[in-house]
Design an enzyme around this catalytic site. Sequence first.
Site, PDB file in Angstrom:
ATOM      1  N   ASP A  33       2.823   6.622  -8.101  1.00 25.74           N
ATOM      2  CA  ASP A  33       2.870   6.935  -6.666  1.00 25.74           C
ATOM      3  C   ASP A  33       4.050   6.275  -5.987  1.00 25.74           C
ATOM      4  OD1 ASP A  33       1.535   4.441  -7.189  1.00 25.74           O
ATOM      5  OD2 ASP A  33       0.857   4.402  -5.117  1.00 25.74           O
ATOM      6  N   GLU A  91      -0.750   2.461  -6.824  1.00 24.51           N
ATOM      7  CA  GLU A  91      -0.321   1.061  -6.757  1.00 24.51           C
ATOM      8  C   GLU A  91      -0.033   0.653  -5.321  1.00 24.51           C
ATOM      9  OE1 GLU A  91       2.621  -2.303  -6.787  1.00 24.51           O
ATOM     10  OE2 GLU A  91       2.798  -0.281  -5.956  1.00 24.51           O
TER      11      GLU A  91
END
Length: 489
Positions: free
Chosen positions: A79, A146
Amino acid sequence: MSAEVRALEPKAVWKNFADLNAVPRPSKKEERVIQFMMDFGASLNLETFKDAVGNVIIRKPATSGMEDRKWVTLQSHLDMVHQKNNDTVFDFNTQGIEMYIDKDWVKANGTTLGADNGMGVAAIMALLESKTIPHPPLEALFTIDEETGMTGAMGLEGGVLKGEILLNLDTEEDDEIDIGCAGGIDVTAERSYSEVLVQNGAIAFKINIKGLNGGHSGMDIHKGLGNANKIMNRLMHYNAEKYSIRIASIDGGSLRNAIPRESTAIIVLDDNQKKNFESNFELLATVIKNELKVVEPKLAITLETTDLPEKVMNEEDQGKLLKGVYAAHNGVYAMSASISDLVETSNNVARVMVKDGKIKIGCLTRSSVDSAKMDLAEALKATFELAGCDVTFSGTYPGWNPNPDSAILKVLKPKYEELFGEKPRVVACHAGLECGILGQNYPDMDMISFGPTIHGAHSPDERVQISSVQKFWKYLLSILEDIPEKGDA
């Protein structure tokens, strides 16, 4: 500009970075990039699978002659932080990142670039698809989410990974080797407030704060950068006492791990105070800009008349809000006593939303010492509870305790000196790396973090240095050649 980026050296890395950046990949909406990575592994006929939370694992056998080396887990997150300038028209949910080259840097057109952590992902992809690079048995771990909770790392179960060594490719200075990081916790304050009707003879203004640098709320917190939420609150607090302004709405900041760059507010006051208010507002705005002119030369604070709202916050609730945000600590709270120049504990007042009778304030508190993290979180909780808020803690994750005797560190340090003729900086960082979380279920795994130089992460000024990517790639390949044999210390 994607074609120009693809032509950069090392082509194998930049080609994969361009492919990755064509896939929308916001945190918590990683379905498309997960499928992209699953398809990538399958196209190489490599063992590829997804765990229960969405992390993707791809395994590649060792090249000939390196079968007896230790398994290496290469780890990066899929991400990226989504931030854009107010005047940039862009939909992160449907569009790929628009990249361009500026001298020795790759940048994005008015948005975050995704080099954090896309460069690490791209390097791992290049290794997986190579037919010529010598390497030990490899295991790629691509984690999800994350940036907004580390739920991918938290959800990874023990016993899944084969690696004895973990190379985390999420560090953002190419002369650093990271051996520790901070943990974090989200502190969220919420309350309702009463609204009153706007009286006759009132006038409304819109206040805009923009032009701040923003940046990573961990790695950049020590730089003294402006926080749009704190600046807006200072303006409100001063003028509420002097001119009895009333707040109709506030919308400041965005993501909890990004230093707030912008804030907008609608306020109301008596029309007969207009002239004096405008004059004194400009004086305070000038004072603030002068205070920050060295680190925030592009800061803009503007005031303009706007349509009159129907309702505003009542005076008592407004006073509690402004005092609460004013008292909430923002920035560095404590420096480390054990590691020179390391921020130990900090807080980012990341988000302030006031609208339709609801207040929501979001903070991200970080520390390399868990007890200190909770101490500051409790101090913030007390502050916001005094302002009448309900406060919740969520998204807590541990730090990564530095191990200066790490066996893989003894490989990386001399290798860096051999390749680049200087000593690397062995550090712990104030960002939240996934190593601390992964270490809970894999306590015997030897972990280290390094990467290329990335500046302005979590902001539209994010950029990655081209020459640094070349250096990082050379370093990574050389490290893989010297991975110890199984059974070696």
